[in-house]
Motif scaffolding. Structure first.
Motif, short mmCIF file in Angstrom:
data_model
loop_
_atom_site.label_atom_id
_atom_site.label_comp_id
_atom_site.label_asym_id
_atom_site.label_seq_id
_atom_site.Cartn_x
_atom_site.Cartn_y
_atom_site.Cartn_z
N ALA A 67 -3.62 14.22 1.24
CA ALA A 67 -3.82 12.82 1.61
C ALA A 67 -3.20 12.51 2.97
CB ALA A 67 -3.22 11.92 0.54
N LEU A 84 4.96 0.27 5.47
CA LEU A 84 4.12 -0.39 4.47
C LEU A 84 5.06 -0.92 3.40
CD1 LEU A 84 1.35 0.46 5.56
CD2 LEU A 84 0.82 1.35 3.30
N ILE A 87 3.84 -2.13 -1.88
CA ILE A 87 2.79 -1.27 -2.45
C ILE A 87 2.95 -1.31 -3.97
CG2 ILE A 87 1.80 1.04 -2.52
CD1 ILE A 87 3.33 1.61 0.13
N ARG A 103 7.02 -2.00 -7.14
CA ARG A 103 6.55 -1.98 -5.76
C ARG A 103 7.35 -0.96 -4.96
NH1 ARG A 103 7.37 -7.94 -3.72
NH2 ARG A 103 9.37 -7.53 -4.72
N GLY A 116 -2.98 7.44 9.01
CA GLY A 116 -3.58 6.19 8.57
C GLY A 116 -2.71 5.51 7.53
N ILE A 117 -2.48 4.20 7.70
CA ILE A 117 -1.50 3.54 6.85
C ILE A 117 -1.89 3.56 5.37
CG2 ILE A 117 -0.49 2.08 8.64
CD1 ILE A 117 -2.37 -0.14 7.78
N SER A 118 -3.19 3.58 5.09
CA SER A 118 -3.60 3.61 3.68
C SER A 118 -3.16 4.90 3.01
CB SER A 118 -5.11 3.46 3.56
OG SER A 118 -5.78 4.60 4.10
N LYS A 119 -2.93 5.94 3.79
CA LYS A 119 -2.54 7.23 3.21
C LYS A 119 -1.13 7.18 2.65
CE LYS A 119 -6.49 8.77 4.55
NZ LYS A 119 -7.60 8.81 3.58
N ALA A 121 0.13 4.55 1.13
CA ALA A 121 -0.07 3.95 -0.18
C ALA A 121 -0.69 4.95 -1.14
CB ALA A 121 -0.96 2.71 -0.05
N ARG A 122 -1.54 5.80 -0.61
CA ARG A 122 -2.19 6.81 -1.46
C ARG A 122 -1.16 7.79 -2.03
NH1 ARG A 122 -5.48 7.23 -5.02
NH2 ARG A 122 -6.54 9.20 -5.30
N GLU A 125 0.58 6.22 -4.88
CA GLU A 125 -0.31 6.17 -6.04
C GLU A 125 -0.42 7.53 -6.73
OE1 GLU A 125 -3.37 4.39 -8.59
OE2 GLU A 125 -1.64 3.69 -7.47
#
Length: 209
Positions: A67, A84, A87, A103, A116-119, A121-122, A125
């Protein structure tokens, strides 16, 4: 061998039961609880529970390092905190298989590239979707970021409410457990730790789209 590598090796060596075996295990637990797994309201429960487990624990089939594998060098020399916060995650305590919900707030100091910032959070998860302790999950997330991005430092704070404490045992509701971990410059520079904590607690600003 690194503890994380050992854990991955154990997980890959686990022989998973069949769907039918898993459903039979649920029937056994229903009967042990004192109910009849063949009654109408429970007849499809084993199938539903197994389906839910696939979702709850899908992190075992995902690779956090993958990821984080795609990074970007075109950052114009940005070298300050990338963060981030808030989350949201749901995980399960490995001691009782009861949820803990919370969180995560994660930051890193980039070296040569950013992700990438979403990574970020990934990664949270992926580790949350496994049987966990909060302490282990905190360490795993930081280790993955350090290994994949090789940043100048990583900071993580996780706050969660554990249902194994709220619904059983001492029965204390809404008690937050907080864990933190700092590496690199975040660990060696108290001012950076303080700045990270200020960013965690700062008002969101009320942004809306």
């Amino acid at each position: 061998m690194d503890a994380v590598v050992k854990k991955i090796a154990r997980e890959s060596a686990v022989k998973r039961p069949s769907q039918e075996e898993a459903e039979e295990a649920v029937r056994t637990l229903i009967a042990w609880a004192g109910d009849d797994p063949t009654r109408q309201g429970l007849i499809d429960t084993p199938k539903r529970v197994v389906k839910a487990y696939k979702e709850f624990f899908k992190g075992y089939s995902e690779d956090p390092l993958q990821a984080l594998s795609r990074t970007f060098d075109e950052d114009e020399g940005y070298d300050d905190i990338v963060m981030l916060r808030d989350i949201e995650f749901n995980s399960h305590c490995e001691h009782h298989i009861v949820p803990f919900i919370g969180r995560a707030h994660v930051a890193y100091l980039p070296s040569d590239s950013v992700v990438g910032i979403s990574k970020l959070a990934r990664v949270v998860e992926i580790y949350a979707r496994r049987l966990q302790t909060q302490e282990t999950m905190t360490a795993q997330i930081v280790k993955a970021i350090d290994q994949a991005l090789k940043p100048r430092g990583t900071a993580l704070l996780i706050e969660a409410v554990h249902q194994c404490m709220s619904l059983r045992g001492v029965n204390k509701r809404n008690v937050s457990t907080i864990t933190t971990q700092f590496t690199g410059e975040f660990k060696s520079t108290p001012a950076l730790q303080a700045r990270f904590m200020e960013l965690v607690r700062a008002p969101s600003g009320g942004f809306s789209l």
